[in-house]
Design an enzyme around this catalytic site. Structure first.
Site, PDB file in Angstrom:
ATOM      1  N   THR A  91      90.774  48.801  30.872  1.00  0.00           N
ATOM      2  CA  THR A  91      92.137  48.948  31.410  1.00  0.00           C
ATOM      3  C   THR A  91      92.429  47.800  32.365  1.00  0.00           C
ATOM      4  O   THR A  91      91.505  47.272  33.016  1.00  0.00           O
ATOM      5  CB  THR A  91      92.303  50.266  32.201  1.00  0.00           C
ATOM      6  OG1 THR A  91      91.258  50.343  33.188  1.00  0.00           O
ATOM      7  CG2 THR A  91      92.236  51.482  31.307  1.00  0.00           C
ATOM      8  N   GLN A 149     100.772  51.416  32.010  1.00  0.00           N
ATOM      9  CA  GLN A 149      99.851  51.049  30.915  1.00  0.00           C
ATOM     10  C   GLN A 149     100.589  50.579  29.658  1.00  0.00           C
ATOM     11  O   GLN A 149     100.249  50.992  28.548  1.00  0.00           O
ATOM     12  CB  GLN A 149      98.963  52.245  30.549  1.00  0.00           C
ATOM     13  CG  GLN A 149      97.885  52.545  31.575  1.00  0.00           C
ATOM     14  CD  GLN A 149      96.798  53.434  31.008  1.00  0.00           C
ATOM     15  OE1 GLN A 149      97.082  54.472  30.414  1.00  0.00           O
ATOM     16  NE2 GLN A 149      95.542  53.024  31.154  1.00  0.00           N
ATOM     17  N   TYR A 152      97.804  48.908  27.519  1.00  0.00           N
ATOM     18  CA  TYR A 152      96.815  49.868  26.993  1.00  0.00           C
ATOM     19  C   TYR A 152      97.469  50.819  25.968  1.00  0.00           C
ATOM     20  O   TYR A 152      96.907  51.075  24.898  1.00  0.00           O
ATOM     21  CB  TYR A 152      96.249  50.644  28.178  1.00  0.00           C
ATOM     22  CG  TYR A 152      95.094  51.559  27.903  1.00  0.00           C
ATOM     23  CD1 TYR A 152      93.784  51.089  27.931  1.00  0.00           C
ATOM     24  CD2 TYR A 152      95.284  52.918  27.677  1.00  0.00           C
ATOM     25  CE1 TYR A 152      92.708  51.946  27.726  1.00  0.00           C
ATOM     26  CE2 TYR A 152      94.230  53.784  27.474  1.00  0.00           C
ATOM     27  CZ  TYR A 152      92.936  53.296  27.503  1.00  0.00           C
ATOM     28  OH  TYR A 152      91.878  54.150  27.299  1.00  0.00           O
ATOM     29  N   PRO A 182      91.047  60.600  23.169  1.00  0.00           N
ATOM     30  CA  PRO A 182      90.673  61.368  24.362  1.00  0.00           C
ATOM     31  C   PRO A 182      91.801  61.383  25.397  1.00  0.00           C
ATOM     32  O   PRO A 182      92.589  60.441  25.494  1.00  0.00           O
ATOM     33  CB  PRO A 182      89.470  60.587  24.927  1.00  0.00           C
ATOM     34  CG  PRO A 182      89.016  59.687  23.826  1.00  0.00           C
ATOM     35  CD  PRO A 182      90.241  59.378  23.027  1.00  0.00           C
TER      36      PRO A 182
HETATM   37  N1  CAA Z   1     106.354  57.992  37.063  1.00  0.00           N
HETATM   38  C1  CAA Z   1     107.456  57.496  37.667  1.00  0.00           C
HETATM   39  N2  CAA Z   1     107.426  56.694  38.755  1.00  0.00           N
HETATM   40  C2  CAA Z   1     106.236  56.394  39.257  1.00  0.00           C
HETATM   41  C3  CAA Z   1     105.018  56.892  38.684  1.00  0.00           C
HETATM   42  C4  CAA Z   1     105.138  57.726  37.555  1.00  0.00           C
HETATM   43  N3  CAA Z   1     104.060  58.224  36.956  1.00  0.00           N
HETATM   44  N4  CAA Z   1     103.999  56.408  39.405  1.00  0.00           N
HETATM   45  C5  CAA Z   1     104.519  55.621  40.390  1.00  0.00           C
HETATM   46  N5  CAA Z   1     105.868  55.639  40.313  1.00  0.00           N
HETATM   47  C6  CAA Z   1     106.809  54.929  41.157  1.00  0.00           C
HETATM   48  C7  CAA Z   1     106.419  54.971  42.626  1.00  0.00           C
HETATM   49  O1  CAA Z   1     106.890  56.162  43.217  1.00  0.00           O
HETATM   50  C8  CAA Z   1     107.088  53.733  43.166  1.00  0.00           C
HETATM   51  O2  CAA Z   1     108.477  53.996  43.294  1.00  0.00           O
HETATM   52  P1  CAA Z   1     109.383  53.198  44.399  1.00  0.00           P
HETATM   53  O3  CAA Z   1     109.276  51.745  44.040  1.00  0.00           O
HETATM   54  O4  CAA Z   1     110.730  53.776  44.197  1.00  0.00           O
HETATM   55  O5  CAA Z   1     108.739  53.530  45.714  1.00  0.00           O
HETATM   56  C9  CAA Z   1     106.924  52.762  42.037  1.00  0.00           C
HETATM   57  O6  CAA Z   1     106.755  53.543  40.832  1.00  0.00           O
HETATM   58  C10 CAA Z   1     105.678  51.918  42.227  1.00  0.00           C
HETATM   59  O7  CAA Z   1     105.699  50.851  41.327  1.00  0.00           O
HETATM   60  P2  CAA Z   1     104.667  49.672  41.484  1.00  0.00           P
HETATM   61  O8  CAA Z   1     104.911  48.677  40.415  1.00  0.00           O
HETATM   62  O9  CAA Z   1     104.684  49.172  42.894  1.00  0.00           O
HETATM   63  O10 CAA Z   1     103.315  50.443  41.200  1.00  0.00           O
HETATM   64  P3  CAA Z   1     101.944  50.273  41.951  1.00  0.00           P
HETATM   65  O11 CAA Z   1     101.608  48.846  41.956  1.00  0.00           O
HETATM   66  O12 CAA Z   1     101.966  51.047  43.204  1.00  0.00           O
HETATM   67  O13 CAA Z   1     100.917  51.069  41.005  1.00  0.00           O
HETATM   68  C11 CAA Z   1      99.802  51.530  38.948  1.00  0.00           C
HETATM   69  C12 CAA Z   1     101.114  51.176  39.631  1.00  0.00           C
HETATM   70  C13 CAA Z   1      98.725  50.496  39.237  1.00  0.00           C
HETATM   71  C14 CAA Z   1     100.062  51.554  37.461  1.00  0.00           C
HETATM   72  C15 CAA Z   1      99.303  52.905  39.433  1.00  0.00           C
HETATM   73  O14 CAA Z   1     100.352  53.821  39.324  1.00  0.00           O
HETATM   74  C16 CAA Z   1      98.134  53.400  38.594  1.00  0.00           C
HETATM   75  O15 CAA Z   1      97.019  52.940  38.719  1.00  0.00           O
HETATM   76  N6  CAA Z   1      98.393  54.360  37.724  1.00  0.00           N
HETATM   77  C17 CAA Z   1      97.351  54.902  36.836  1.00  0.00           C
HETATM   78  C18 CAA Z   1      97.736  54.697  35.419  1.00  0.00           C
HETATM   79  C19 CAA Z   1      96.806  55.493  34.558  1.00  0.00           C
HETATM   80  O16 CAA Z   1      97.010  56.652  34.263  1.00  0.00           O
HETATM   81  N7  CAA Z   1      95.744  54.865  34.087  1.00  0.00           N
HETATM   82  C20 CAA Z   1      94.779  55.524  33.264  1.00  0.00           C
HETATM   83  C21 CAA Z   1      93.447  54.867  33.443  1.00  0.00           C
HETATM   84  S1  CAA Z   1      92.167  55.769  32.625  1.00  0.00           S
HETATM   85  C22 CAA Z   1      92.483  55.534  31.019  1.00  0.00           C
HETATM   86  O17 CAA Z   1      93.280  54.746  30.607  1.00  0.00           O
HETATM   87  C23 CAA Z   1      91.662  56.359  30.063  1.00  0.00           C
HETATM   88  C24 CAA Z   1      92.548  57.058  29.119  1.00  0.00           C
HETATM   89  O18 CAA Z   1      92.572  56.682  27.964  1.00  0.00           O
HETATM   90  C25 CAA Z   1      93.285  58.228  29.559  1.00  0.00           C
END
Ligand code: CAA
Length: 246
Positions: A91, A149, A152, A182
């Protein structure tokens, strides 16, 4: 004895697949990323100490020639490959507007191009022998998309397109091609997520917990079986109910 090659074999899910297949009578080769030789050797030793024998081969699945060398070495160790599990994946999460080209390219190369690079090395042998199992490990996020993602989700959705097309090309030759998708599984990949994001997602999983790598391995073992010959082109979800589709 049937042989299986698992890319990303020393990773969170790959490791459980290798162990389960070895314990169920397969000759197992785990392919690891060549930069991680020491970790892969330590992993192999720790399995050996538990009575589980697995061969290892190093390579870079993003590179066709390297993938070829890796598969050739695997064949030298255990013989022609009967079952290929494409499990190598990474990722590089970021919202799309912040995503730099490296984050896009690394994920597409490792998670999708790799499947061409590795599968292309084993397909002719499977066709000649009239038996093969290709199992592609995708993700719930290839089915539903995930905030942060785009790279991904695109790669994992692409993986299932590959599965369906190759399944049609090989269906009359004793080869099945399937995807396993998964959900959120307890592995280093999910441990690297921001904890509040992970907690929120796991809180929305109907089963109420993360999945275990062994729960993925169990389905891979079933798909690999000769008795699963009529299952092809399928996308098997293992996500605790996080995403349900007709
Ligand atoms: N839905 C809607 N809005 C969302 C959100 C969501 N799910 N998550 C964050 N936001 C919003 C925040 O509230 C914030 O809003 P404001 O700007 O209005 O304050 C904004 O989005 C933040 O945006 P940024 O671009 O600044 O985001 P960030 O840099 O803080 O982080 C990220 C973004 C790195 C993607 C972080 O959210 C993250 O790590 N997310 C995890 C993603 C995930 O699920 N990965 C899975 C990894 S494991 C895997 O992939 C295995 C598998 O197969 C399942």
């Amino acid at each position: 004895m049937k042989t299986v090659l698992v890319t990303g074999g020393n990773g969170g899910i790959g490791s459980a697949i290798c162990r389960d297949m070895a314990e169920n009578g397969y000759s197992v080769v785990a392919a690891y990323y060549s930069d991680e030789k020491e970790q892969a050797r330590a992993w192999q030793r720790s399995l050996q100490e538990q009575g589980v024998d697995v061969e290892i081969v190093g390579g870079d699945v993003t590179d066709y020639e390297s993938a070829k060398g890796m598969v050739d070495e695997a064949v030298m160790k255990v013989g022609p490959i009967d079952v290929l599990v494409n499990c190598a994946g990474i990722t590089r999460d970021a919202t799309f507007r912040k995503m730099v080209p490296d984050q896009w390219n690394e994920v597409i190369n490792t998670n999708l191009d790799s499947v061409y690079n590795v599968t292309h090395q084993v397909i002719n042998g499977m066709l000649e022998r009239g038996f093969g199992r290709i199992i592609n490990i995708a993700s719930v996020n290839g089915q539903k998309g995930q905030f942060g993602q785009t790279n991904y989700s695109a790669a994992k959705a692409g993986l299932h397109g590959f599965t369906m097309a190759l399944a049609q090309e090989t269906a009359r030759k004793g080869i099945t091609v399937n995807t396993v998708s998964p959900g959120y599984i307890s592995t280093p990949m999910t441990q690297a997520m921001p904890v509040e994001v992970l907690d929120a997602i796991v809180g929305s999983v109907p089963v109420g917990r993360m999945g275990e790598p062994e729960e993925i391995a169990h389905t891979v073992l079933w798909l690999a079986s000769e008795k699963s010959a009529y299952v092809t082109g399928a996308n098997i979800p293992i996500n605790g109910g996080l995403f349900m589709a007709a």
